[in-house]
Design a protein around this motif. Structure first.
Motif, mmCIF file in Angstrom:
data_model
loop_
_atom_site.group_PDB
_atom_site.id
_atom_site.type_symbol
_atom_site.label_atom_id
_atom_site.label_comp_id
_atom_site.label_asym_id
_atom_site.label_seq_id
_atom_site.Cartn_x
_atom_site.Cartn_y
_atom_site.Cartn_z
ATOM 1 N N ARG A 1 -11.026 2.389 3.942
ATOM 2 C CA ARG A 1 -10.141 3.553 3.951
ATOM 3 C C ARG A 1 -9.172 3.509 2.774
ATOM 4 O O ARG A 1 -8.839 4.562 2.182
ATOM 5 C CB ARG A 1 -9.389 3.619 5.269
ATOM 6 C CG ARG A 1 -10.298 3.912 6.459
ATOM 7 C CD ARG A 1 -9.550 3.871 7.783
ATOM 8 N NE ARG A 1 -10.437 4.181 8.896
ATOM 9 C CZ ARG A 1 -10.084 4.202 10.181
ATOM 10 N NH1 ARG A 1 -8.822 3.915 10.511
ATOM 11 N NH2 ARG A 1 -10.954 4.505 11.117
ATOM 12 N N HIS A 2 -8.701 2.328 2.446
ATOM 13 C CA HIS A 2 -7.801 2.202 1.299
ATOM 14 C C HIS A 2 -8.523 2.560 0.004
ATOM 15 O O HIS A 2 -7.940 3.215 -0.881
ATOM 16 C CB HIS A 2 -7.265 0.774 1.223
ATOM 17 C CG HIS A 2 -6.390 0.527 0.029
ATOM 18 N ND1 HIS A 2 -5.058 0.868 -0.019
ATOM 19 C CD2 HIS A 2 -6.678 -0.026 -1.200
ATOM 20 C CE1 HIS A 2 -4.542 0.545 -1.197
ATOM 21 N NE2 HIS A 2 -5.503 0.010 -1.932
ATOM 22 N N GLN B 1 -3.617 3.491 10.943
ATOM 23 C CA GLN B 1 -4.267 3.185 12.216
ATOM 24 C C GLN B 1 -4.906 1.804 12.179
ATOM 25 O O GLN B 1 -4.771 1.010 13.123
ATOM 26 C CB GLN B 1 -5.331 4.240 12.521
ATOM 27 C CG GLN B 1 -6.040 4.023 13.842
ATOM 28 C CD GLN B 1 -7.236 4.939 14.011
ATOM 29 O OE1 GLN B 1 -8.129 4.966 13.151
ATOM 30 N NE2 GLN B 1 -7.254 5.715 15.089
ATOM 31 N N SER B 2 -5.585 1.471 11.092
ATOM 32 C CA SER B 2 -6.209 0.153 10.958
ATOM 33 C C SER B 2 -5.158 -0.952 10.992
ATOM 34 O O SER B 2 -5.320 -1.974 11.670
ATOM 35 C CB SER B 2 -7.010 0.083 9.663
ATOM 36 O OG SER B 2 -8.034 1.044 9.638
ATOM 37 N N GLU C 1 0.840 -1.205 0.000
ATOM 38 C CA GLU C 1 0.000 0.000 0.000
ATOM 39 C C GLU C 1 0.872 1.251 0.000
ATOM 40 O O GLU C 1 0.597 2.217 -0.740
ATOM 41 C CB GLU C 1 -0.907 -0.020 1.226
ATOM 42 C CG GLU C 1 -1.860 1.163 1.302
ATOM 43 C CD GLU C 1 -2.730 1.092 2.540
ATOM 44 O OE1 GLU C 1 -3.969 1.194 2.407
ATOM 45 O OE2 GLU C 1 -2.169 0.941 3.651
ATOM 46 N N ASN C 2 1.914 1.250 0.827
ATOM 47 C CA ASN C 2 2.818 2.400 0.869
ATOM 48 C C ASN C 2 3.560 2.579 -0.451
ATOM 49 O O ASN C 2 3.727 3.694 -0.951
ATOM 50 C CB ASN C 2 3.825 2.232 2.004
ATOM 51 C CG ASN C 2 3.174 2.329 3.373
ATOM 52 O OD1 ASN C 2 2.116 2.957 3.521
ATOM 53 N ND2 ASN C 2 3.785 1.708 4.372
ATOM 54 N N GLY D 1 -4.148 14.275 -0.551
ATOM 55 C CA GLY D 1 -5.323 13.714 0.112
ATOM 56 C C GLY D 1 -5.178 12.212 0.318
ATOM 57 O O GLY D 1 -5.532 11.684 1.385
ATOM 58 N N ALA D 2 -4.654 11.522 -0.701
ATOM 59 C CA ALA D 2 -4.438 10.079 -0.581
ATOM 60 C C ALA D 2 -3.394 9.788 0.497
ATOM 61 O O ALA D 2 -3.536 8.847 1.286
ATOM 62 C CB ALA D 2 -3.995 9.503 -1.915
ATOM 63 N N LEU D 3 -2.339 10.640 0.538
ATOM 64 C CA LEU D 3 -1.282 10.429 1.523
ATOM 65 C C LEU D 3 -1.818 10.556 2.944
ATOM 66 O O LEU D 3 -1.465 9.765 3.834
ATOM 67 C CB LEU D 3 -0.152 11.435 1.286
ATOM 68 C CG LEU D 3 1.078 11.309 2.195
ATOM 69 C CD1 LEU D 3 1.752 9.952 1.994
ATOM 70 C CD2 LEU D 3 2.060 12.441 1.915
ATOM 71 N N HIS D 4 -2.686 11.533 3.178
ATOM 72 C CA HIS D 4 -3.244 11.725 4.523
ATOM 73 C C HIS D 4 -4.182 10.595 4.926
ATOM 74 O O HIS D 4 -4.419 10.389 6.116
ATOM 75 C CB HIS D 4 -3.971 13.074 4.581
ATOM 76 C CG HIS D 4 -3.046 14.248 4.594
ATOM 77 N ND1 HIS D 4 -1.994 14.368 5.479
ATOM 78 C CD2 HIS D 4 -2.990 15.374 3.804
ATOM 79 C CE1 HIS D 4 -1.342 15.497 5.250
ATOM 80 N NE2 HIS D 4 -1.932 16.123 4.230
ATOM 81 N N ARG D 5 -4.721 9.886 3.965
ATOM 82 C CA ARG D 5 -5.566 8.730 4.293
ATOM 83 C C ARG D 5 -4.725 7.458 4.561
ATOM 84 O O ARG D 5 -5.222 6.507 5.150
ATOM 85 C CB ARG D 5 -6.541 8.435 3.149
ATOM 86 C CG ARG D 5 -7.608 9.497 2.960
ATOM 87 C CD ARG D 5 -8.551 9.093 1.851
ATOM 88 N NE ARG D 5 -9.549 10.123 1.579
ATOM 89 C CZ ARG D 5 -10.701 10.258 2.249
ATOM 90 N NH1 ARG D 5 -10.990 9.404 3.226
ATOM 91 N NH2 ARG D 5 -11.551 11.224 1.926
ATOM 92 N N ILE D 6 -3.480 7.509 4.119
ATOM 93 C CA ILE D 6 -2.603 6.344 4.279
ATOM 94 C C ILE D 6 -1.776 6.446 5.559
ATOM 95 O O ILE D 6 -1.642 5.473 6.316
ATOM 96 C CB ILE D 6 -1.669 6.196 3.061
ATOM 97 C CG1 ILE D 6 -2.492 5.935 1.785
ATOM 98 C CG2 ILE D 6 -0.665 5.045 3.278
ATOM 99 C CD1 ILE D 6 -3.242 4.632 1.790
#
Length: 475
Positions: free
Chosen positions: A385-386, A414-415, A321-322, A400-405
């Motif tokens: 979230r992903h 967090q998950s 994911e990262n 925006g995508a980075l802040h969700r990751i």
């Protein structure tokens, strides 16, 4: 005609008596035929066999033979049982203190390497100087992997497959850490080359380090299964000799009763009691050991395997994911149609879901089920979230995508952390379950070799005393 008084008398007609050579001499004695030599080939073995045959033609002789046979059978039962059970007890001890800890260490090596790769990618996404907690976690993972590799090398046969994998890991790990340091240095300077170094490091982790760690885990798990199977094997030879000894004792006592009308012979009765006690102890201990090992396998070993698979899959999914954001679509699948890291993230999440379902099945109490249920709920949350992060990235909103990751709040990081913590709790619980059950199996066999050997000696002594009691009646 009258003969003189001292004149020799002529032998009668047909007589073969010798005539003395002169008056007053004794007649010559007839010669005896020579004694025939013993038959050729009649040595000590034939002589002993003849004596044995003569001994068994009398009741005292037969009793002596029976006493020797009974004593031999009972002693053989004790000796064979001691040898066989010692072998099983050693295998059970290996399960507890050697093969299972090595298998757990191999899984921990894999997890540490995967977590180090995931943490390095997360720190890279933070940009510039990565957070201190990220660097600390990465360093801890590398230190843990190095320490466990040293421990595994010290406890593994130098010619085994495990030793080869350990050598490969020790050779590749410094190369990986060197690439990570280059990626960090370039990232601090804002150079795009840092992303290339990170992807190269991830490729080395995925193609060299993690496969070697997986093979190490498979080899140690196979050794664990071999030790478990050795500890479970029934001592068939001991049981057969024990039943033979018991049957011989009962037959001799029945024979004594038929011949003497006496119900009890205290010595033979004591020998029978010792043999029965040894047989029951042997059967009971092995049944208990097998039951404990089965419990350790079902409620410990199987659960540990699927939980390790789940945790490793979550780490792999997080790393991919990262890297999806790091690569920004620069690395595609072999068919050129999809993002490579996104496809691998999807596959890892599928494996994680399957492994959690299996772990839920193997868990046998609330302490084992609760963390698995929590992980399952967090996986669903992670997927959602992903999905939102991917939608932002595909719309061109990288920040925006980075802040969700990564970052605080409701992020996939967090998950992932919640899943990892819950799976760590589940692994600790199942490890405790396995160690306790396997320890019960080892303890069930611990005193058996010495105990059965002592009972065998006592049984043999009882048999000899019982037979001697009968022999004294003939003296």
């Amino acid at each position: 005609m009258t003969h003189p008084p001292n004149a020799p008398t002529a032998p009668a007609a047909g007589s073969t008596a010798p005539v003395p050579a002169h008056p007053g001499a004794l007649p010559a004695q007839p010669s005896r035929p020579p004694v025939a030599p013993p038959p050729a080939g009649r040595g000590a073995w034939a002589t002993g066999r003849e004596r044995l045959r003569e001994a068994t033609t009398t009741e005292p002789g037969r009793l002596q033979v029976l006493g020797a046979v009974l004593a031999l059978l009972v002693v053989a039962f004790g000796a064979i049982t001691a040898l066989e059970v010692t072998d099983r007890a050693a295998a059970a001890e290996d399960v507890v203190s050697r093969s299972q800890p090595l298998s757990a260490d191999a899984a921990a090596i894999y997890r540490s390497l995967a977590d180090a790769d995931t943490t390095a990618a997360s720190g890279f996404l933070a940009g510039g100087l990565e957070p201190a907690d990220s660097r600390e976690r990465y360093a801890k993972d590398i230190t843990t992997a190095s320490r466990l590799l040293i421990k595994a090398a010290a406890n593994t046969d130098g010619s085994s497959e495990s030793a080869r994998e350990i050598a490969a890991l020790n050779e590749q790990l410094p190369r990986y850490t060197g690439l990570i340091e280059r990626a960090r240095a370039a990232n601090r300077q804002g150079l795009p080359l840092g992303g290339a170094y990170l992807r190269y490091a991830n490729q080395q982790m995925a193609t060299e380090l993690l496969p070697a760690a997986e093979r190490l885990y498979a080899a140690e798990t196979e050794r664990l299964q071999e030790d478990d199977a050795s500890a479970r094997t029934w001592p068939f030879l001991s049981l057969a000799v024990g039943l033979l000894a018991l049957g011989a004792l009962l037959w001799v006592q029945r024979r004594t009763y038929v011949r003497t009308n006496r119900v009890f012979n205290h010595g033979l009765l004591a020998a029978t009691a010792a043999t029965v006690a040894a047989l029951l102890w042997l059967l009971g201990s092995h049944a208990l050991a097998r039951g404990s090992l089965e419990s350790a396998r079902v409620h410990g070993q199987e659960s540990l395997q699927v939980l390790n698979t789940a945790r490793i899959s979550s780490l792999t999914a997080r790393a991919n994911e990262n890297l999806t954001l790091v690569a920004r679509g620069a690395v595609l699948t072999p068919d050129g149609k999809s993002d490579k890291y996104e496809a691998e993230y999807t596959a890892s999440m599928g494996t994680l879901t399957t492994a959690l379902a299996a772990a839920r099945t193997w868990a046998d109490d609330d302490a084992g089920r609760d963390p698995v249920d929590e992980s399952t709920a967090r996986v669903t949350e992670w997927r959602e979230r992903h999905k939102a992060a991917r939608a932002d990235d595909e719309a061109g909103d990288y920040e925006g995508a980075l802040h969700r990751i990564i970052g605080s709040g409701q992020t996939t990081e967090q998950s992932f952390d919640q899943i990892d913590t819950a799976l760590e709790r589940a692994l600790a619980h199942e490890q405790t379950e396995f160690t306790r059950s396997a320890g019960d199996a080892r303890d069930a066999l611990a005193a058996l070799p010495l105990g059965v050997a002592v009972l065998g000696v006592l049984g043999a002594a009882g048999a000899v005393l019982g037979i001697n009691r009968r022999l004294s009646e003939y003296r």
